[in-house]
Design an enzyme around this catalytic site. Sequence first.
Site, short mmCIF file in Angstrom:
data_model
loop_
_atom_site.label_atom_id
_atom_site.label_comp_id
_atom_site.label_asym_id
_atom_site.label_seq_id
_atom_site.Cartn_x
_atom_site.Cartn_y
_atom_site.Cartn_z
N SER A 27 4.44 6.36 -29.80
CA SER A 27 5.09 6.75 -28.54
C SER A 27 4.05 7.37 -27.61
O SER A 27 2.85 7.16 -27.78
CB SER A 27 6.26 7.70 -28.81
OG SER A 27 7.03 7.84 -27.65
N ASN A 28 4.49 8.13 -26.63
CA ASN A 28 3.57 8.76 -25.67
C ASN A 28 4.16 10.09 -25.19
O ASN A 28 5.23 10.49 -25.63
CB ASN A 28 3.30 7.80 -24.50
CG ASN A 28 4.57 7.44 -23.76
OD1 ASN A 28 5.23 8.30 -23.18
ND2 ASN A 28 4.96 6.17 -23.81
N ARG A 29 3.45 10.75 -24.28
CA ARG A 29 3.78 12.12 -23.91
C ARG A 29 4.81 12.26 -22.78
O ARG A 29 5.00 13.34 -22.25
CB ARG A 29 2.52 12.86 -23.45
CG ARG A 29 1.51 13.07 -24.53
CD ARG A 29 0.33 13.85 -23.95
NE ARG A 29 -0.77 13.91 -24.87
CZ ARG A 29 -0.84 14.78 -25.88
NH1 ARG A 29 0.12 15.66 -26.06
NH2 ARG A 29 -1.88 14.77 -26.68
N ALA A 93 7.74 5.55 -19.19
CA ALA A 93 6.40 5.28 -19.74
C ALA A 93 6.62 4.38 -20.96
O ALA A 93 6.75 4.85 -22.09
CB ALA A 93 5.73 6.59 -20.13
#
Length: 216
Positions: A27-29, A93
């Site tokens: 995943s991402n932030r 995102a």
Amino acid sequence: MTSLAGRHAIVTAGPTIEAIDPVRFLSNRSSGRQGYAIAEALADLGASVTLVSGPTCLDAPSGVTRLDVESARDMLAAVVAKLPADIFIAVAAVADWRPARAADRKSDKAGQTTLQLVENPDILRHVAGLEQPRRPGLVIGFAAETHDVLDRARAKRLRKGCDWIVANDVSGDAMGGNENAAILITSETETAWPRASKSRIAEQLAVAVSRHLAKA
Ligand code: C5P
């Protein structure tokens, strides 16, 4: 103030998570804050808003219909299922890649150490490329960049086929923070919005959308 009453907007927000196995993911932030603020600002102007959200810690803004998804493929399917729309704003995102195969049992630590990835669908490009009348009249993307922000965002607008793109510099704390600075890029104009709360950026975008649709 121009109203968005009678308009349907779909907004994507948050990260996507891409399963490696039942307990691990990529995943991402992304916090989802900017997308949620945009959904709220559109609803405040009277739009009917569908917020297609990856996992976040946020509550759905009041008056907004939230659909929870996990992966990019789920997000794309949820967006397409909610068309038609007058406005599509891709703020999520989306993870660019996913594991080629998600194991249905927890993988062994002693197992393979190389993860094979495949590319995820590009939701913004897909929606921007739809034929009329499926294509929303106004398709807006975000370009979160750490360098050459304007040039990369201008190129991204053309590459994705969206009408507008909102460029933002994420070299600082924009991703996950409460503030953002942005430049709205259309085919005709570029408008800089100085650093402000994500809610303020969202209000400015919602007003620009409503003015544009009022003229169209
Ligand atoms: O290519 P990049 O990820 O920088 O593009 C950002 C824009 O494209 C954002 O609006 C994002 O929501 C959208 N996007 C998408 N699907 C992807 C990747 C990005 O909708 N798979």
